[in-house]
Design a protein around this motif. Structure first.
Motif, short mmCIF file in Angstrom:
data_model
loop_
_atom_site.label_atom_id
_atom_site.label_comp_id
_atom_site.label_asym_id
_atom_site.label_seq_id
_atom_site.Cartn_x
_atom_site.Cartn_y
_atom_site.Cartn_z
N ILE A 42 -71.52 -1.76 -36.65
CA ILE A 42 -71.39 -1.55 -38.09
C ILE A 42 -72.00 -2.74 -38.81
N SER A 43 -73.03 -2.50 -39.61
CA SER A 43 -73.72 -3.59 -40.30
C SER A 43 -73.86 -3.28 -41.78
N GLY A 44 -73.91 -4.33 -42.57
CA GLY A 44 -74.05 -4.17 -44.02
C GLY A 44 -74.98 -5.21 -44.60
N ALA A 45 -75.53 -4.92 -45.75
CA ALA A 45 -76.45 -5.84 -46.42
C ALA A 45 -76.09 -5.94 -47.90
N LEU A 46 -76.06 -7.15 -48.40
CA LEU A 46 -75.90 -7.40 -49.83
C LEU A 46 -77.30 -7.65 -50.38
N TYR A 75 -77.98 -0.34 -42.12
CA TYR A 75 -77.15 -1.18 -42.96
C TYR A 75 -76.63 -0.41 -44.18
N VAL A 76 -75.30 -0.24 -44.27
CA VAL A 76 -74.77 0.19 -45.56
C VAL A 76 -75.04 -0.95 -46.52
N GLN A 112 -67.27 -0.15 -47.55
CA GLN A 112 -68.22 0.84 -47.04
C GLN A 112 -68.22 0.89 -45.52
N PHE A 113 -67.67 -0.13 -44.88
CA PHE A 113 -67.51 -0.08 -43.43
C PHE A 113 -66.44 0.94 -43.03
#
Length: 442
Positions: A42-46, A75-76, A112-113
């Motif tokens: 699970i990955s995310g980006a700002l 990436y969410v 969002q994760f």
């Protein structure tokens, strides 16, 4: 990757401006996917974006490409404006509430994760056994016909939250019977072939009215069965070991009633399950563990914008029971006035959210109508009060009605039900904040 789309680029060989924009977005999406490191788990980006007023014409804004490209790369993503700016003298300064905005943006990204702090239901405060699936239904938009055999369809989302673990899962008609984690579900939405016409009630193509009506009825039956199957699955999926769960199902009328016709006023059941669900659900035990609530937001004159003094009914803790407004005395209607949190001070401006400033409140929150459709084993007023309290579980917008948890997951999913062919959005919630920052820093 965040620079404007060059609509005058000679590399785009078309005289059609909309097609030109689509080609540039698709090109930028490929650049973003190839530029970001391979996502693991699970990955995310700002993502720092520029204000919409920075782009002229508006079609040159690459925000849509950023949303699609980052998620295609795994990436969410949450978008935020820069925490610094320049005044008229060219001097750099830090914007007001920058730490607060960054903190809220990161918090929203983490949500969002699909993992939340647990427990979500407080037995002492809510008076509700947390052995309860929290579910909601949201109609998103229609897909487009891609082949002779692939007909367009309305895509709907079911969200369920385990209040003990804080885990969030979603499913769609094409995914069910599989429930996936929230970010995986968002990735599924980004891959759909969406129709450019977002009207979910419109059947496209050269077909007659009779065929159109038949197609709509068939789609309604399909989505009602989808809802029933999802609820039955939840009713038979344990939250606590060796304990059968209860399920709370919520749907917002203006969003869902074209597909779930029993949400319409003349057809709304009086303290009973609608026949569309009954025929698929269920054993008597399952029916007795299912709570159904219809919500309706204040819009188009359907819900009162205020409560008149001395109206017949009772009010406590921001929840007003309105007597004598339903044809059947078995139907109970409640108006929920969202309470300000103890941490909220001051007023949010129009289109601001608590992501902009978590210490402010909206002033006069719009009421939310709550109709208890089916509530075996619990008083309707107690269930309505619980739904009312679920409105406090999420940051909200000053100009919006805050729907109860877990609806924010369903509404946020719309941001990922997009394609390169979608029209550019012309509003930006942070524009007013930026202009005031500039005035204060002259």
């Amino acid at each position: 990757m965040t620079q404007r789309l060059d609509l005058d680029s000679a590399s785009v060989k078309t005289n059609n401006r909309q097609k030109q924009r689509v080609n540039l977005i698709e090109e930028r999406v490929l650049q973003i996917v190839s530029s970001l490191p391979t996502a693991e788990g699970i990955s995310g980006a700002l993502i720092e974006i520029k204000p919409k007023k920075s782009f002229f014409p508006p079609e040159s804004d690459p925000k849509l490409a950023l949303r699609i490209g980052a998620l295609q790369a795994g990436y969410v993503n949450q978008h935020i404006h820069a925490v610094t700016a320049h005044n008229k003298k060219g001097e750099e300064y830090e914007r007001r509430n920058s730490p607060n905005r960054v903190q809220k943006a990161v918090s929203d990204l983490l949500r969002q994760f699909g993992i939340l702090p647990a427990p979500i239901i407080d037995l002492e405060k809510d008076g509700i056994d947390p052995n309860l699936w929290l579910t909601c239904f949201q109609v998103l938009r229609r897909t487009r016909k891609t082949t002779a055999s692939n007909a367009p369809a309305t895509v709907a989302l079911m969200v369920r939250v385990n209040p003990l673990t804080g885990s969030v899962q979603v499913t769609t008609p094409s995914l069910f019977p599989t429930w996936v984690s929230y970010p995986v579900g968002l990735g599924h939405l980004i891959k759909e072939k969406w129709d450019s016409d977002v009207d979910v009630d419109k059947i496209t193509g050269d077909i007659g009215e009779e065929q159109q009506s038949s197609d709509k009825k068939r789609e309604q039956q399909f989505l009602n069965k989808f809802v029933a199957d999802c609820l039955r699955d939840c009713l038979n999926t344990s939250i606590e070991k060796d304990k059968i769960p209860t399920v709370l199902f919520m749907a917002e009328a203006q969003n869902a009633r074209k597909m779930l016709a029993w949400l319409q006023n003349p057809k709304l059941p009086a303290n009973n399950l609608p026949d569309e669900l009954k025929r698929h659900i269920m054993t008597e035990s399952e029916q007795n563990r299912l709570w159904v609530v219809r919500l309706r937001i204040a819009g188009e004159g359907e819900v009162p914008v205020c409560i008149v003094k001395d109206s017949p009914g009772s009010r406590s803790s921001g929840l007003f029971c309105w007597d004598g407004v339903c044809n059947s005395p078995e139907n109970a209607l409640y108006l929920s006035m969202r309470k300000g949190l103890t941490t909220e001070q001051g007023l949010l401006r129009r289109l601001e959210s608590r992501l902009d400033n978590g210490s402010k409140q909206p002033g006069n929150p719009k009421p939310l109508e709550i109709a208890v459709v089916h509530s075996p084993g619990i008083e309707g007023s107690k269930l309505a009060c619980f739904v009312h309290n679920l409105r406090d579980r999420w940051p909200y917008f000053a100009d919006e009605v805050s729907l109860p948890f877990p609806f924010p997951f369903a509404t946020l999913a719309k941001e990922y039900a997009v394609s390169a062919k979608d029209r550019v959005e012309l509003e930006d919630s942070e524009e007013s904040e930026e202009s005031e920052d500039l005035e204060d820093s002259d």
